[in-house]
Design an enzyme around this catalytic site. Structure first.
Site, short mmCIF file in Angstrom:
data_model
loop_
_atom_site.label_atom_id
_atom_site.label_comp_id
_atom_site.label_asym_id
_atom_site.label_seq_id
_atom_site.Cartn_x
_atom_site.Cartn_y
_atom_site.Cartn_z
CB THR A 176 -0.98 0.03 1.18
OG1 THR A 176 -0.28 0.21 2.42
CG2 THR A 176 -1.79 -1.26 1.25
CG ASP A 177 4.24 2.31 2.66
OD1 ASP A 177 3.59 3.31 3.01
OD2 ASP A 177 4.84 1.58 3.46
CB VAL A 178 4.49 0.32 -3.74
CG1 VAL A 178 4.66 0.40 -5.26
CG2 VAL A 178 5.81 -0.08 -3.09
N GLY A 181 2.35 5.78 -3.24
CA GLY A 181 3.35 6.57 -3.95
C GLY A 181 3.01 6.74 -5.42
#
Length: 398
Positions: A176-178, A181
């Site tokens: 979910t970070d990617v 981003g």
């Protein structure tokens, strides 16, 4: 040329992954990214930040060093103490000439420091101000700490990825970070296009939970618009709770092979030496294949286990079947498709070469230049602040 964003300045107040991944993309595409850092840089577990391996020391085992290096190429590092009046004033001056300001503090933190959008837009009305958070700028979870695995839990992603025994499983990377981003970088680019047309800046919000839900839209739309139950994997080999086999990773004599096309069942069966399973009433169409998923997978895997992955791949490539070997990370980095197309790049770090993953996009008219190494903590403070005093933020990073 140094990329399609040459001439764009990004003021980067981000840490960890979601924000740095987005600003790195903008830097990859040619933007000048000035990373504003705290005077004391710490890892998430509170240790002093480690970025580069000291010559002669054993290879690092901590992921945090790689996390910084993986998400901060093509940037310059400036140390500012935002708890001091001087530090805030310097940040405000940098923001006056920035095209994009990107931050991933909890909602409201930069506003309290005098670096909120409303205040900065007075002197820079064209500023694109991107705020990345865990759950967004409003709602009951607004002030909760946000983190990748928490967003996986709240979004349903962990349950959609659950094991056959019913245990929910987090995806084995900061997914979910990617996704956050990627969505944040895309939103920043959209806002820049709007500014180019109108001269107007704006505030943009992106968050982990919303990005996870957007990635799950295929599942959610199916669930919310039909009587379908929650997606269920049922077998460890299967790749998608709503798609029947063949769709997943299947064991061979020496590893695993991915198959993904229900349209090619007759061809797959021919290669495997099986009768055409589409003529079996248990596997004749989409619905019954899903109902008899375990039986079909057992039939296929019993044949696949008789030969190596390489042997099966040779046969399947010859028939243009949707298939791929299941590789380890090390094997993926050495795969001929990866090595021949420059997907892994080597840059010169402070103490020697550093291997990084290349940007995934290519541009014919504005080709990307070679990446620069992730910066040491505060490496460019004097350079940037001296240029600021002289009336600019300095020249190109290239």
């Amino acid at each position: 040329m140094s990329g399609p964003l040459d001439g764009v300045t990004v003021l980067d107040f981000t840490e960890r992954v979601q924000g740095p991944y987005a600003t790195q993309m903008l830097g990859d595409f040619g933007a000048e990214v000035i990373k504003v850092e705290r005077p004391s840089a710490l890892t998430p577990d509170g240790r002093a930040d480690e970025r580069y391996q000291t010559p002669g020391e054993p290879a690092p085992t901590s992921l945090y060093r790689a996390t910084f290096l993986a998400n901060n190429r093509n940037k310059r590092s400036v140390v500012l103490d935002l708890k001091s009046a001087d530090g805030v004033r310097a940040a405000q001056r940098l923001a006056r000439s920035a095209d994009v300001l990107y931050e991933n503090f909890r909602p409201g933190v930069l506003d309290r420091l005098g670096l909120g959008y409303d205040e900065l837009a007075v002197d820079n009305p064209g500023l694109v101000y991107v705020s990345a958070s865990g759950y967004g700028p409003d709602g009951p979870y607004r002030d909760r700490p946000g983190q990748d695995v928490l967003a996986q839990a709240l979004s349903g992603l962990g349950q959609a990825n659950r094991a056959p025994d019913g245990r929910p499983l987090p995806v084995g990377l900061s997914i979910t970070d990617v996704l956050g981003g990627l969505n944040g970088a895309a939103a920043a680019l959209a806002a820049l296009i709007h500014r180019q047309r109108t001269g107007e800046g704006q505030r943009v919000h992106v968050d982990l939970l919303g990005s996870a839900l957007a990635a799950l839209s295929e599942h959610l739309v199916h669930l919310l618009n039909s009587d379908a139950p929650e997606p269920e994997r049922r077998t460890a080999m299967h790749g998608h709770g709503y798609i029947p086999p063949p769709y997943g990773f299947y064991a061979t004599a020496d590893g695993y092979l991915a198959l993904s096309s229900g349209r090619q069942i007759p061809q797959i069966c021919e290669v495997l030496g099986l009768p055409d399973l589409t003529e079996d009433p248990r596997f004749a169409d989409f619905a019954v294949r899903d109902e008899h998923r375990e039986e079909m997978e057992q039939l296929m895997e019993s044949r696949l286990r008789t030969r190596s992955t390489a042997e099966w791949m040779e046969l399947m490539v010859a028939r243009d079947i949707y298939a791929a070997p299941v590789l380890t990370l090390d094997e993926a980095a050495r795969d001929p498709q990866v090595t021949s197309t420059g997907r892994i790049v080597t840059v010169e770090g402070r103490h020697g070469p550093v291997h990084l993953v290349a940007p995934p996009a290519r541009f014919s008219g504005t080709p990307l230049g070679p990446p620069t190494s992730p910066p040491a903590h505060g490496e460019h403070t004097e350079q940037v602040l001296s240029a600021l005093a002289a009336g600019s933020t300095g020249g190109s990073r290239r």
